[in-house]
Design an enzyme around this catalytic site. Structure first.
Site, short mmCIF file in Angstrom:
data_model
loop_
_atom_site.label_atom_id
_atom_site.label_comp_id
_atom_site.label_asym_id
_atom_site.label_seq_id
_atom_site.Cartn_x
_atom_site.Cartn_y
_atom_site.Cartn_z
N GLU A 116 0.80 -1.05 0.10
CA GLU A 116 -0.16 -0.07 0.09
C GLU A 116 0.80 1.39 0.17
O GLU A 116 0.26 2.40 0.24
CB GLU A 116 -1.10 -0.20 1.01
CG GLU A 116 -1.92 -1.22 1.35
CD GLU A 116 -2.96 -1.20 0.19
OE1 GLU A 116 -2.83 -0.49 -0.89
OE2 GLU A 116 -3.68 -2.23 0.28
N HIS A 140 -2.62 2.07 8.37
CA HIS A 140 -3.51 1.30 7.63
C HIS A 140 -3.64 0.32 8.63
O HIS A 140 -2.59 -0.74 8.90
CB HIS A 140 -3.11 0.91 6.43
CG HIS A 140 -4.22 0.05 5.90
ND1 HIS A 140 -5.58 0.19 5.56
CD2 HIS A 140 -3.76 -1.17 5.28
CE1 HIS A 140 -6.05 -0.88 5.13
NE2 HIS A 140 -5.11 -1.82 4.99
N HIS A 142 -6.51 -3.34 10.20
CA HIS A 142 -7.91 -4.08 9.86
C HIS A 142 -8.68 -4.18 10.92
O HIS A 142 -8.93 -5.42 11.50
CB HIS A 142 -7.40 -5.41 9.16
CG HIS A 142 -7.08 -5.39 7.84
ND1 HIS A 142 -6.27 -6.24 7.35
CD2 HIS A 142 -6.55 -4.10 6.92
CE1 HIS A 142 -5.63 -6.09 6.17
NE2 HIS A 142 -5.83 -5.02 5.67
N GLU A 170 -16.73 11.16 23.50
CA GLU A 170 -15.42 11.81 23.04
C GLU A 170 -15.03 12.08 21.48
O GLU A 170 -14.21 12.60 21.02
CB GLU A 170 -14.06 10.97 23.60
CG GLU A 170 -13.74 9.93 23.06
CD GLU A 170 -13.00 8.93 23.87
OE1 GLU A 170 -11.46 9.41 23.38
OE2 GLU A 170 -13.18 8.13 24.34
N HIS A 211 -12.66 -3.71 4.28
CA HIS A 211 -11.25 -3.86 4.22
C HIS A 211 -10.74 -3.49 5.46
O HIS A 211 -9.92 -4.22 6.24
CB HIS A 211 -10.66 -3.04 2.91
CG HIS A 211 -9.15 -3.54 3.04
ND1 HIS A 211 -8.32 -3.68 1.74
CD2 HIS A 211 -8.50 -3.63 3.72
CE1 HIS A 211 -7.13 -3.82 1.83
NE2 HIS A 211 -6.91 -3.68 3.32
#
Ligand code: 2HA
Ligand code: ZN
Length: 274
Positions: A116, A140, A142, A170, A211
Site C-alpha cells: 500500500e 492502515h 484491519h 469523546e 477492508h
C-alpha cells in the site's frame, strides 16, 4: 549504539507492536509509514547501506521529493516487527521528482515497502499540504468492528461519521472533521491510492469498505489514538445494534453534539449535522 537504539525507530516499532496487540494485524494485514524529520534522518544515516535501485511508484507527490520514510515491508507481519525489525521494516528515500523510492536501510533479504505504499505516499502528500507540513504518520489497519459496520451502514461519510460520533461522547472531539468512506476497490494500486487521497484532503481518516481504515496524524500517539478511538466507537455501535436487534432506544442528539463542540472548542463538520 545501532539504528534500533534511535528514539524514532524505537517509537515506530512500539506502534507496530501496539497495533498487533490490538488484534488489528492478522497475518500481513495493515501497514505503517512515517515521514522522518531531517534530524532523525541524520541520526539514522550512519547505519544506511549503499542505496538500492530507484523504483517508480505509479503516483507522484512532488511535495515529498527528497523525503525519507520508515515503512513496513510488503507481505511482512506486524507480529514480527519487534523480534525481527531488519527484515520487517525499512527506510526509503524519495527521488527529486517525488515518483520513486529506493531502500537505504532494512527490508533485508529482498523485501519491498508495503504493497500500500502508493496509498500511503499519496495520503502523505495531501495531508502534508492540508496540515502545513504537520502530518507525518499514515497508518492502515484491519480493525474488525469498523469493517463490520461497512456491511450494515450506507457507505457514505455522513452515515459513518454520525454513527461514530453518536457511539461515544469523546468522538466529536477526537475527529470533529468526520471520516471519509472509500467504496470497495482492489487494494494495493494507484486507483485506490488516488481515491483515498481525494478524501484525505478533507478528512484525517478514511474507511475502506470491507477492508479496513486509514488514519493520519502528526505523531504516533495521535494517529494510534485516532485508530483506537474510531474502532472503539465502531465496537460500541456494533454492540448496541446487536443487543438492541437494530433498535436504538436513545442516543446522543445533534444538539448534544453541538454542545460538546462548544465546550471543547472544536468545529464539527456542519455537513454531518441535522
Ligand atoms: O499489507 O493490509 O491492504 C496488507 C494490507 C493490504
Ligand atoms: Zn489492508
Amino acid at each position: 549504539m545501532g539504528i534500533l537504539d534511535v528514539e524514532i525507530v524505537k517509537k515506530y516499532i512500539r506502534m507496530c507492536t501496539d497495533g498487533w496487540d490490538q488484534g488489528w494485524h492478522e497475518r500481513n494485514g495493515g501497514n505503517l509509514t512515517y515521514r522522518m524529520k531531517a534530524e532523525e534522518v541524520e541520526e539514522c544515516r550512519p547505519f544506511f547501506r549503499e542505496p538500492g535501485e530507484w523504483v517508480n511508484m505509479g503516483v507522484t507527490g512532488a511535495n515529498l521529493a527528497g523525503e525519507y520514510f520508515l515503512t513496513t515491508g510488503s507481505g511482512k507481519y506486524f507480529r514480527n516487527v519487534e523480534p525481527d525489525p531488519e527484515h520487517s521494516i525499512g527506510i526509503v528515500e524519495i527521488n527529486d521528482k517525488g515518483d520513486a523510492w529506493r531502500i537505504v536501510w532494512g527490508l533485508e533479504g529482498g523485501a519491498k515497502p508495503t504493497s500500500e505504499f502508493p496509498s500511503h505516499f499519496m495520503n502523505h502528500s495531501v495531508r502534508v499540504a492540508a496540515t502545513n507540513g504537520e502530518c507525518r504518520v499514515i497508518y492502515h489497519a484491519h480493525p474488525a468492528n469498523v469493517i463490520a459496520l461497512t456491511y450494515v451502514l450506507p457507505l457514505t461519510a455522513r452515515d459513518f461519521t454520525r454513527a461514530l460520533w453518536k457511539s461515544a461522547t469523546e468522538c466529536p472531539v477526537v475527529f470533529p472533521g468526520g471520516v471519509g468512506v472509500v467504496p470497495w476497490m482492489v487494494p494495493g494500486g494507484a486507483d485506490i491510492a488516488l481515491a483515498t487521497s481525494e478524501l484525505m484532503k478533507e478528512y484525517d481518516a478514511a474507511v475502506w469498505a470491507h477492508h479496513g481504515l486509514f488514519c493520519s496524524g502528526p505523531d504516533f500517539d495521535i494517529t494510534f489514538g485516532l485508530m483506537h478511538t474510531i474502532e472503539k466507537a465502531a465496537q460500541i455501535c456494533v454492540l448496541a445494534l446487536s443487543a438492541g436487534q437494530g433498535n436504538i432506544r436513545q442516543t446522543i442528539s445533534d444538539d448534544n453534539l453541538r454542545a460538546i463542540a462548544k465546550e471543547f472548542g472544536v468545529t464539527l463538520n456542519e455537513n454531518f449535522l441535522d
